[in-house]
Motif scaffolding. Structure first.
Motif, mmCIF file in Angstrom:
data_model
loop_
_atom_site.group_PDB
_atom_site.id
_atom_site.type_symbol
_atom_site.label_atom_id
_atom_site.label_comp_id
_atom_site.label_asym_id
_atom_site.label_seq_id
_atom_site.Cartn_x
_atom_site.Cartn_y
_atom_site.Cartn_z
ATOM 1 N N PRO C 132 19.314 -8.902 -4.842
ATOM 2 C CA PRO C 132 20.554 -8.769 -4.056
ATOM 3 C C PRO C 132 20.909 -10.136 -3.484
ATOM 4 C CG PRO C 132 18.681 -7.986 -2.789
ATOM 5 C CD PRO C 132 18.140 -8.501 -4.087
ATOM 6 N N ARG C 133 21.974 -10.724 -3.949
ATOM 7 C CA ARG C 133 22.342 -12.065 -3.488
ATOM 8 C C ARG C 133 23.706 -12.040 -2.828
ATOM 9 N NH1 ARG C 133 19.099 -16.101 -5.487
ATOM 10 N NH2 ARG C 133 19.987 -17.170 -3.693
ATOM 11 N N SER C 135 25.907 -14.205 -2.742
ATOM 12 C CA SER C 135 26.933 -14.800 -3.603
ATOM 13 C C SER C 135 26.810 -14.324 -5.046
ATOM 14 C CB SER C 135 26.797 -16.323 -3.576
ATOM 15 O OG SER C 135 27.533 -16.899 -4.638
ATOM 16 N N PRO C 136 27.948 -13.985 -5.665
ATOM 17 C CA PRO C 136 27.895 -13.589 -7.080
ATOM 18 C C PRO C 136 27.524 -14.761 -7.983
ATOM 19 C CG PRO C 136 30.188 -13.778 -6.350
ATOM 20 C CD PRO C 136 29.318 -13.948 -5.140
ATOM 21 N N TYR C 137 27.544 -15.953 -7.427
ATOM 22 C CA TYR C 137 27.253 -17.136 -8.236
ATOM 23 C C TYR C 137 25.787 -17.540 -8.136
ATOM 24 C CZ TYR C 137 32.273 -17.067 -7.656
ATOM 25 O OH TYR C 137 33.577 -16.657 -7.608
ATOM 26 N N SER C 138 25.036 -16.869 -7.262
ATOM 27 C CA SER C 138 23.611 -17.178 -7.148
ATOM 28 C C SER C 138 22.841 -16.458 -8.259
ATOM 29 C CB SER C 138 23.071 -16.723 -5.791
ATOM 30 O OG SER C 138 23.693 -17.424 -4.743
ATOM 31 N N PHE C 139 21.648 -16.917 -8.520
ATOM 32 C CA PHE C 139 20.766 -16.313 -9.530
ATOM 33 C C PHE C 139 20.520 -14.838 -9.202
ATOM 34 C CE2 PHE C 139 16.160 -15.624 -10.717
ATOM 35 C CZ PHE C 139 16.395 -15.495 -12.076
ATOM 36 N N GLN C 140 20.821 -13.973 -10.152
ATOM 37 C CA GLN C 140 20.789 -12.533 -9.877
ATOM 38 C C GLN C 140 19.514 -11.849 -10.377
ATOM 39 O OE1 GLN C 140 23.753 -10.802 -8.480
ATOM 40 N NE2 GLN C 140 24.492 -12.865 -8.040
ATOM 41 N N SER C 308 15.207 -19.063 -5.663
ATOM 42 C CA SER C 308 15.735 -18.513 -4.406
ATOM 43 C C SER C 308 14.665 -18.547 -3.329
ATOM 44 C CB SER C 308 16.270 -17.082 -4.584
ATOM 45 O OG SER C 308 15.228 -16.189 -4.836
#
Lengths: 339, 339, 339, 339
Positions: C132-133, C135-140, C308
């Protein structure tokens, strides 16, 4: 107070608790329920702390029921209190605007701002002569010189003066020069100061502590009233929350609750709550729509050169426009009435 | 300070901001970035408030970078401060236990509790002679009579005395009778009191304000130190949060941060944080595992008859057991060292 | 529920309220007091919301008395629940350590960390395959590939696997590969997920919502238990407060309350609470001193390259030392017993 | 990102940090200051988390500078977004009122309320078919039957329908029957739900999480927009603070910040923020004075018999009066303009 027993509390434990309640001079009223027994503790507003019953065997928890305040309570005095300073009346309908710089910096500065805000409809002038600053290295205010400047502004403009008092050492001085003494958010539970304020001949503006509940706030007012001064104005100035985009979070719902619980007038300080110039107008208009009895607003003739809080001070022309907006919204809301 | 410009700020706006920064006596250091320009404001720890730059055209926001404190900073003084009262030393390794009732109620009570906690390993006796109470109708403490009782306990047991001072009027008195004066959570930003404490001949225990950031807390200590008193003990006593199951939320992570930022010793008050007897032991053991320099713990010989805070006071036999647990955990953690 | 009437409520208003309470199927029990009447509402744990009585004429306020949870309550089941996965038991005494990287990044990474933490005494391996991040741009996260890596670590090391499930779409998958499914702080009141977890064949770790009260947290567990899964581990991971020096404020007092109220085991996550490497050790030791049933700790073989949460991950050698400290403190505290 | 080095950081440490920043694909820009060096990290909005640099030797702290959102940012799209559903437009000036019961209870109920609120000026009908309830034993909503009732209200009255979607399993259904799907406060960071909403053919109302910062809220909207749906309405519904006199604290200052940062329309929910009927009117009028793009207000024809949230629902005649007040205040404020 309601004392809730554990589900498995024995009758002996219940009896022991009742005995202790009555031994302490209260009345105990047991209320057997479906799953457990609760015990009402009546007449518990004296000097003895019922928290003592909390840890007794079989006791699950203690729930406060009645409010602890008396003199400030609307149940004691149903009609609104109006705070008067000459022809200025807070709590009588029209919102009283208190405007001026965060800190008194010079006679020229204050006179210029004072004339301007007077013309815009302010009835009171605000400005700190003694400043509570987080850092000992920040500008601490001009002291008595600042008070004299405030008096000169009053002399010239007719504006009433509200200014902060920070301690009992300077209370006489502040009381002498001002029309209303302000107790700041950091001193809301400075009980020595509250007691002194209770003996003051001037009205007191009591700001809500940054993390004070409404009960604590009203109890602070009770300290003042209990000493004999019933000329108190409450000021909501924002509470501390996790939300850091504004300096503090203006808790407008407090206004509705305070009005139900107390007869004292209540105002807001949108400048300190917002902490940014762009926040002041919207929060002031929202406060007007809540029907507050007044507002404190920071105005500076040259915010970029202000010795403190420049970033949240309005320019005089902004205040002029905002004051009119506030009066117009207030007039509208007043004609609208409750729903 | 870092001043961040808007993405669409013009060069004129940037130049104007730089000019104003330098006109105010700071150094401006522009940092062109990928999307926007930021401007570092150097040498900004003086009396002038850089917040003034906040509302200028083209400015998006202002971000503080350096810490505002100096004397209390570990960057100023890398080695730990040890606060000494005779043979009691806070900050030298062994946690100093300060135990006693919330309020001084009588000589008999204090003497009984004092002897008991001394035997259990406490080095200091706590007890309020002047009590900050939310309600003016609650027990306010015995005043000077209470201080005399505390002195008698010291005389008899050899325990050092820590007790709260609430105002400058009674400061001389409290300073005379006590070994360490305590400034309570409600007075953490009572600047008149802080300044007076800075002149005191006795060490000062400064409790964290209920909603104070660490910066604000250390700045309050800076007020004291700036006046010349460097014998300061910080006390974490719980902060106000939405979580109402304990009286306050003990913020143990503050200890790690304070130790990195400052050289002052730090203790906790698990009694006021927990607010319920069952919370005190666990929070005290957790504090011990954090390696704190001491703890304040409320102990009462008859909690169910206490005039205040009875529900969170330990019985003497509980304190006796807990003190040993604290020492044992502390010893263990000390041998373990950092990871 | 206790319904408090206004001081000036009329007998007619009181009668009307009682009538409505009984019409809704509850039992009303009036409690006349010194100043006002209160009315107990009994048997109110059904599907009907007593909040409806709140706005009736003469009603001042509504105070909840009994707790809303049933199955998770210690009053329902007095003995501790032990959650078992093969030879790993959470809630039986020894704290179960769950260590590993924030996110599963590669087989090599996980295998290296897994072997290391196993050797240091961890019994479970943690690592996010679905992340769960903010930002949608962070490693998911690596998704199913990540789950397979986790399974390989289990295969090789014997460590049990705990990993987060974020939605019902991937629940089957996560359930299949893991030994315990984790519901994260942002999903604590994702009721669809809770209901699905209630049907899972694997134990569930339920993290406390960032701003959840203990009641809300236990009610979330009640959702799971009500569907049939009673293998639940609660995890305190810090709450959101105004204090920003740590990522969140670890609320250790919640542990004491949860243990009184519920039979479910409880662990902490000092890594996410602290948010900085230097906070993890102290908060972990404090948790151990609270006697928690386990801990989740982030460990990374190369934190400065982590995809992360690198800043809060321990180095393997740090975890090794910390694990021993945790066991030692736990052993000591266990022999100490309650006070 | 700004990375602040310790005062005593060595040049080697600074060089090492710079090297690592650049190795990770960012640009490092060192800024030597008076006391310490700071290093700007540019181009850091990708998938890699700069938090990894936090624990490196010599690093004091990491300060975010740029905002993490892109698509929702006003810097990306300066003009306001208007969300349209047929002839209803949110964000075009007139505040759109969404009124109706907390939960859909029956066709008769909804039809009666729908007709009434339509007549009072509402353009949308609200009502929960799927209800997020803290307790599994509370009324959970009528499900699809409820959706059909909502559709019938639309058919009869012409009101557009907004209703909450709680999970992906029922998303198709909710999307089919409604005109705008609502994502509730507890699901603000339910990323699976956000992603699905990003593919929806209907506008989405995204309520702020109870303890979400504005950055987190806008990033949740970014998740939706990143998938292709740019029809998003933000709804401020109160945040969780220590102040318990209202259900939540309505954070009106968020409106000003959101409008500066984003182009998306923003509304408030005074019913859920206030939590008591007497709070709704004042908070709604305050919201109107802030110039919000709309409001959600709970209205019930028989609040004392409501299956949920009865205590905060307005009577239809109250809503009728309030709607007019909202329009009048909005008109006034709009003519006033900014200060």
């Amino acid at each position: 107070m309601l004392l809730v027993m554990k589900q498995n509390a024995t009758q002996d434990q219940i009896d022991d608790v009742i005995e202790r309640i009555e031994a302490a001079g209260f009345t105990a009223r047991p209320i057997p329920g479906g799953h457990r027994t609760a015990i009402g503790i009546l007449h518990n507003q004296g000097a003895v702390d019922p928290a003592r019953f909390q840890g007794l065997p079989g006791v699950k928890e203690l729930i406060p029921v009645t409010r602890p305040y008396k003199l400030v309570s609307r149940e004691t005095k149903p009609e609104n209190t109006v705070v008067r300073m000459g022809d200025v009346a807070i709590g009588e309908g029209k919102p009283v605007l208190m405007a001026g710089p965060c800190a008194v910096e010079s006679l020229e500065q204050c006179m210029a701002i004072g004339k301007s805000v007077k013309e815009s409809g302010a009835e009171m002038f605000r400005g700190g002569a003694f400043k509570p600053r987080t850092s000992p290295y920040s500008f601490q205010g001009l002291g008595e010189e600042g008070l004299k400047i405030l008096a000169a502004v009053r002399e010239e403009t007719g504006l009433k003066i509200v200014t902060e008092v920070m301690d009992n050492e300077t209370f006489d001085l502040v009381e002498e020069y001002s029309d209303m003494v302000q107790i700041g958010t950091r001193n809301m539970q400075n009980f020595a100061l509250l007691r002194r304020a209770g003996l003051a001949k001037k009205p007191v503006m009591l700001k809500r502590g940054m993390s004070a509940t409404i009960d604590e706030w009203l109890m602070a007012a009770e300290y003042i009233m209990e000493r004999g001064n019933d000329q108190i104005v409450l000021c909501e100035r924002g509470i501390r929350t996790f939300a850091m985009h504004s300096r503090n979070t203006l808790d407008l719902s407090a206004i509705t609750v305070v009005r139900k619980e107390s007869h004292l007038p209540i105002i807001t300080d949108p400048s300190h709550a917002g902490g940014h110039r762009c926040q002041v107008g919207p929060l002031a208009r929202a406060s007007a729509a809540m029907g507050v009895d007044g507002m404190m607003i920071e105005v500076h003739n040259d915010p970029a050169a202000a010795l403190s809080d420049g970033g949240q001070s309005l320019y005089p022309h902004q205040f002029s426009k905002l004051a009119q907006q506030i009066f117009d919204i207030h007039d509208l809301v007043r004609t609208q009435g409750e729903i």
